[in-house]
Design a protein around this motif. Structure first.
Motif, PDB file in Angstrom:
ATOM      1  N   UNK A 197       0.820  -1.211   0.000  1.00  0.00           N
ATOM      2  CA  UNK A 197       0.000   0.000   0.000  1.00  0.00           C
ATOM      3  C   UNK A 197       0.859   1.268   0.000  1.00  0.00           C
ATOM      4  N   UNK A 198       1.931   1.257   0.763  1.00  0.00           N
ATOM      5  CA  UNK A 198       2.783   2.443   0.827  1.00  0.00           C
ATOM      6  C   UNK A 198       3.489   2.686  -0.503  1.00  0.00           C
ATOM      7  N   UNK A 199       4.007   1.628  -1.138  1.00  0.00           N
ATOM      8  CA  UNK A 199       4.688   1.782  -2.425  1.00  0.00           C
ATOM      9  C   UNK A 199       3.735   2.300  -3.492  1.00  0.00           C
ATOM     10  N   UNK A 200       2.529   1.741  -3.537  1.00  0.00           N
ATOM     11  CA  UNK A 200       1.569   2.192  -4.548  1.00  0.00           C
ATOM     12  C   UNK A 200       1.206   3.653  -4.331  1.00  0.00           C
ATOM     13  N   UNK A 201       0.949   4.033  -3.076  1.00  0.00           N
ATOM     14  CA  UNK A 201       0.524   5.405  -2.821  1.00  0.00           C
ATOM     15  C   UNK A 201       1.647   6.402  -3.052  1.00  0.00           C
ATOM     16  N   UNK A 202       2.865   6.039  -2.676  1.00  0.00           N
ATOM     17  CA  UNK A 202       4.018   6.909  -2.934  1.00  0.00           C
ATOM     18  C   UNK A 202       4.200   7.106  -4.436  1.00  0.00           C
ATOM     19  N   UNK A 203       4.123   6.021  -5.192  1.00  0.00           N
ATOM     20  CA  UNK A 203       4.275   6.100  -6.643  1.00  0.00           C
ATOM     21  C   UNK A 203       3.160   6.921  -7.271  1.00  0.00           C
ATOM     22  N   UNK A 245       0.813  10.688   6.363  1.00  0.00           N
ATOM     23  CA  UNK A 245       0.077  11.712   5.625  1.00  0.00           C
ATOM     24  C   UNK A 245       0.976  12.904   5.294  1.00  0.00           C
ATOM     25  N   UNK A 246       1.810  13.300   6.249  1.00  0.00           N
ATOM     26  CA  UNK A 246       2.732  14.423   6.012  1.00  0.00           C
ATOM     27  C   UNK A 246       3.717  14.084   4.896  1.00  0.00           C
ATOM     28  N   UNK A 247       4.237  12.862   4.906  1.00  0.00           N
ATOM     29  CA  UNK A 247       5.175  12.440   3.861  1.00  0.00           C
ATOM     30  C   UNK A 247       4.509  12.504   2.489  1.00  0.00           C
ATOM     31  N   UNK A 248       3.272  12.065   2.388  1.00  0.00           N
ATOM     32  CA  UNK A 248       2.556  12.097   1.114  1.00  0.00           C
ATOM     33  C   UNK A 248       2.334  13.531   0.635  1.00  0.00           C
ATOM     34  N   UNK A 249       2.037  14.431   1.559  1.00  0.00           N
ATOM     35  CA  UNK A 249       1.847  15.839   1.188  1.00  0.00           C
ATOM     36  C   UNK A 249       3.152  16.431   0.658  1.00  0.00           C
ATOM     37  N   UNK A 250       4.266  16.111   1.320  1.00  0.00           N
ATOM     38  CA  UNK A 250       5.574  16.600   0.859  1.00  0.00           C
ATOM     39  C   UNK A 250       5.891  16.056  -0.530  1.00  0.00           C
ATOM     40  N   UNK A 251       5.549  14.795  -0.770  1.00  0.00           N
ATOM     41  CA  UNK A 251       5.820  14.178  -2.071  1.00  0.00           C
ATOM     42  C   UNK A 251       5.039  14.847  -3.194  1.00  0.00           C
TER      43      UNK A 251
END
Length: 236
Positions: free
Chosen positions: A58-64, A85-91
């Motif tokens: 799940x993390x790999x798919x969402x990061x990608x 959630x913070x990491x995803x916003x930064x990405x």
């Protein structure tokens, strides 16, 4: 694939395999993907998923999905731990590489901003040192670095003004902030009332116009849009 530089893919399929890894931006892109996936994986393990494999998947798919600004979601990451959630916003800001179909500020601009920031700190410690910023063994002049700093500043400036505008429409701070970032970076889902399990239907009409402007500004690049508001441009 969508977040990669298509010119590098061209050389790769022509047989110049080493050219892909020689790209500093590509290495940075891969490194950010690995680091973000690892951080999120361990952050949501046990708190959201009991299986480490599920956490990784799940993390790999969402990061990608976020970095390529594809906008897909296979999990409601609003239920994940705050750090994830913070990491995803930064990405969202990082986006894809130059020459890709992805949005965001672009990986190479983030990389060069970090390098220039380090150079400034090093220069303060060693004022007599002559330092330069390099990318792929090429020296970058001050004009290029200044253009990148200006673009990043204007990008964040538009985000700030738009967030204030969204808050003025009555949206909460989480929705206001993340919808603007998502629109500027052309990602899609955000957090709050526009999270992966929701949509933008509940956003006020004024807020939708703000997000439309953000989407166009982010997609067409900041300079291209903001130059239209400079009177001297129309005089010429």
């Amino acid at each position: 694939t969508a977040g990669g530089n298509y010119s590098l893919y061209f050389y790769f399929f022509k047989g110049a395999y080493s050219r892909l890894w020689k790209s500093g931006e590509f290495r940075f892109y891969v490194a950010m993907t690995i680091i973000a996936t690892t951080v999120i994986m361990f952050n949501i393990w046990r708190s959201s998923y009991h299986s480490l494999i599920d956490s990784f998947r799940y993390s790999l798919f969402q990061v990608t999905s976020i970095m390529t600004t594809t906008g897909y979601a296979t999990a409601d990451y609003e239920r994940w731990a705050p750090l994830a959630q913070v990491v995803l916003i930064i990405l969202m800001f990082f986006g894809g590489m130059i020459g890709s179909t992805g949005g965001g500020i672009k990986q190479v601009r983030i990389l060069l901003t970090i390098k220039q920031g380090y150079r400034e700190i090093y220069q303060l410690i060693h004022p007599r040192a002559i330092t330069t910023v390099k990318l792929d063994n090429k020296f970058l002049n001050k004009e290029i670095l200044g253009s990148i700093w200006g673009m990043v500043f204007l990008f964040l400036g538009v985000c700030t003004v738009a967030i204030i505008g969204m808050a003025a429409t009555g949206e909460d701070i989480v929705t206001s902030t993340t919808t603007v970032i998502s629109a500027m970076c052309n990602v899609g889902p955000a957090l709050g009332s526009a999270g992966p399990g929701d949509n933008y239907a509940g956003i006020p009409i004024t807020g939708k116009w703000i997000l439309i402007f953000c989407m166009l500004t982010g997609r067409l690049e900041v300079y291209t849009v903001l130059i239209l508001f400079v009177p001297h441009f129309w005089k010429k």
